[in-house]
Design a protein around this motif. Structure first.
Motif, PDB file in Angstrom:
ATOM      1  N   GLU A 110      -2.195  -7.153   9.611  1.00 55.34           N
ATOM      2  CA  GLU A 110      -0.895  -7.824   9.544  1.00 55.34           C
ATOM      3  C   GLU A 110      -0.663  -8.699  10.776  1.00 55.34           C
TER       4      GLU A 110
ATOM      5  N   THR B 138       2.357  -1.575  -1.373  1.00 55.45           N
ATOM      6  CA  THR B 138       3.363  -2.644  -1.349  1.00 55.45           C
ATOM      7  C   THR B 138       2.884  -3.808  -0.483  1.00 55.45           C
ATOM      8  N   ALA B 139       2.333  -3.469   0.675  1.00 59.60           N
ATOM      9  CA  ALA B 139       1.851  -4.511   1.584  1.00 59.60           C
ATOM     10  C   ALA B 139       0.677  -5.267   0.970  1.00 59.60           C
TER      11      ALA B 139
ATOM     12  N   THR C 179       5.582  -1.976  11.972  1.00 59.44           N
ATOM     13  CA  THR C 179       5.824  -0.728  11.253  1.00 59.44           C
ATOM     14  C   THR C 179       4.579   0.152  11.262  1.00 59.44           C
ATOM     15  N   TRP C 180       3.413  -0.479  11.155  1.00 54.83           N
ATOM     16  CA  TRP C 180       2.166   0.303  11.145  1.00 54.83           C
ATOM     17  C   TRP C 180       1.820   0.835  12.524  1.00 54.83           C
TER      18      TRP C 180
ATOM     19  N   ARG D 185       5.645  -5.957   9.428  1.00 53.41           N
ATOM     20  CA  ARG D 185       4.786  -4.897   8.863  1.00 53.41           C
ATOM     21  C   ARG D 185       3.813  -4.384   9.923  1.00 53.41           C
TER      22      ARG D 185
ATOM     23  N   TYR E 253      -6.538  -3.544   2.794  1.00 57.20           N
ATOM     24  CA  TYR E 253      -5.543  -2.591   2.287  1.00 57.20           C
ATOM     25  C   TYR E 253      -6.151  -1.657   1.248  1.00 57.20           C
TER      26      TYR E 253
ATOM     27  N   ARG F  13      -4.028   3.217   9.409  1.00 54.28           N
ATOM     28  CA  ARG F  13      -2.805   2.572   9.901  1.00 54.28           C
ATOM     29  C   ARG F  13      -3.142   1.515  10.944  1.00 54.28           C
TER      30      ARG F  13
ATOM     31  N   GLU G 176       2.049  -7.756  -1.241  1.00 56.79           N
ATOM     32  CA  GLU G 176       2.583  -8.880  -0.457  1.00 56.79           C
ATOM     33  C   GLU G 176       1.454  -9.824  -0.035  1.00 56.79           C
TER      34      GLU G 176
ATOM     35  N   CYS H 121       4.802 -10.470   8.113  1.00 59.29           N
ATOM     36  CA  CYS H 121       3.567  -9.805   8.554  1.00 59.29           C
ATOM     37  C   CYS H 121       3.779  -9.130   9.911  1.00 59.29           C
TER      38      CYS H 121
ATOM     39  N   ARG I  40       3.399   2.456   1.037  1.00 58.42           N
ATOM     40  CA  ARG I  40       3.640   1.294   1.894  1.00 58.42           C
ATOM     41  C   ARG I  40       2.426   0.365   1.896  1.00 58.42           C
TER      42      ARG I  40
END
Lengths: 135, 172
Positions: A88, A38-39, A123-124, A120, A21, A81, A42, A117, A35
């Motif tokens: 994830e 934030t990830a 989402t990516w 996420r 990340y 991404r 996490e 995970c 994002r």
């Protein structure tokens, strides 16, 4: 009760995820960057929980490597991404394995974290993996 | 983990390839076959009416039935709304999940028609159903005695949560 190998594997993955990340965040801007940060937070929480679980089992937690080579060049937002989605997805699989290797509250946490995970990752990448961690 | 051949814990070198995240990737769902499928039974595990089934068998049967029911909802939605075929392909996973739970490589679809909801709500309803399935799999994972079953249920729960996210993202 926990199988330390699965927890160590997940911890090694979490170390790599935090690092990844960092790489990805550097290539992202705006909402995607937020994002990613934030990830990353996490994944740090995942790492810390795994450290606690292993220490509680009397195990020596797998240390982080000094650096990790990404599987492809992270030289664009799209690549960033993709890396985030890969990380994830892999973590979802590793945490599902950790869920199998634990019981009680640790298992509940690991299975829930695996779902987070997987969400996420979707989402990516925009695509929901059928079996997380398989690729 | 139950005697499956596993990769040794990762050796941390100065530079570790990120692909190493996959060290504990699925050893292959084939390893799940042969798990407690009742003798001579139809494709999936079925609840034991005598109430003597082991708890894991009950969990397996419950999750299997729920996965097949979810697969049927997608089938019905696809039949009603052919234009949504592409987005509804995310539901194909539920037959694979049912198969893995049954230890059967080729499950037969359970008969029975399911009515698809109105077009404008079909994706939202399937998304909710996926979220519910993720919760169900998590609850079943907590109750599983066999570590391999717990891992499978955790993986399926992750897949359901991911499908819910994808459906949520495709509604707008």
């Amino acid at each position: 009760m926990a199988d330390p190998a699965a927890l160590q594997n997940a911890l090694a993955g979490a170390h790599a995820a935090v690092y990844a990340y960092g790489l990805a965040g550097a290539r992202l801007t705006g909402t995607d960057r937020a994002r990613a940060l934030t990830a990353m937070a996490e994944q740090r929480r995942v790492r810390d929980r795994l450290l606690d679980l292993l220490t509680g089992e009397g195990q020596s937690p797998t240390p982080a490597a000094a650096a990790y080579d990404p599987p492809f060049a992270v030289d664009s937002p799209a690549a960033a991404r993709r890396l985030a989605g890969l990380v994830e997805d892999r973590m979802a699989g590793l945490l599902a394995a950790a869920a199998g290797a634990t019981d009680g509250s640790a298992r509940t946490w690991a299975a829930g974290a695996a779902q987070a995970c997987a969400v996420r990752a979707t989402t990516w990448t925009g695509t929901a993996a059928v079996w997380s961690g398989e690729a | 983990m139950s005697g499956k051949a596993r990769t040794a814990p990762p050796v941390v070198t100065r530079r570790t390839v990120l692909v190493g995240l996959g060290v504990a990737a699925l050893p292959g769902l084939a390893g799940l076959s042969g798990c407690s499928t009742p003798d001579g039974a139809a494709p999936g595990p079925t609840p034991d009416p005598s109430g003597t089934a082991a708890p894991d068998d009950v969990l397996r049967a419950e999750a299997y039935g729920q996965e097949l029911a979810l697969a049927e909802r997608y089938t019905a939605a696809r039949a009603s709304y052919p234009k949504l075929r592409e987005v509804l392909a995310v539901g194909d996973r539920h037959r694979l999940y049912a198969a893995a739970l049954a230890g059967d490589a080729s499950p037969t679809a359970s008969p029975g028609a399911t009515r698809a909801p109105a077009k404008r709500t079909v994706l939202a309803e399937l998304g909710r159903a996926e979220s519910e399935a993720a919760e169900q799999r998590l609850a079943q994972c907590r109750r599983a005695a066999d570590p391999e079953l717990a891992r499978l249920l955790a993986l399926i729960g992750a897949g359901c949560a991911a499908a819910a996210a994808q459906l949520g993202g495709s509604r707008g």
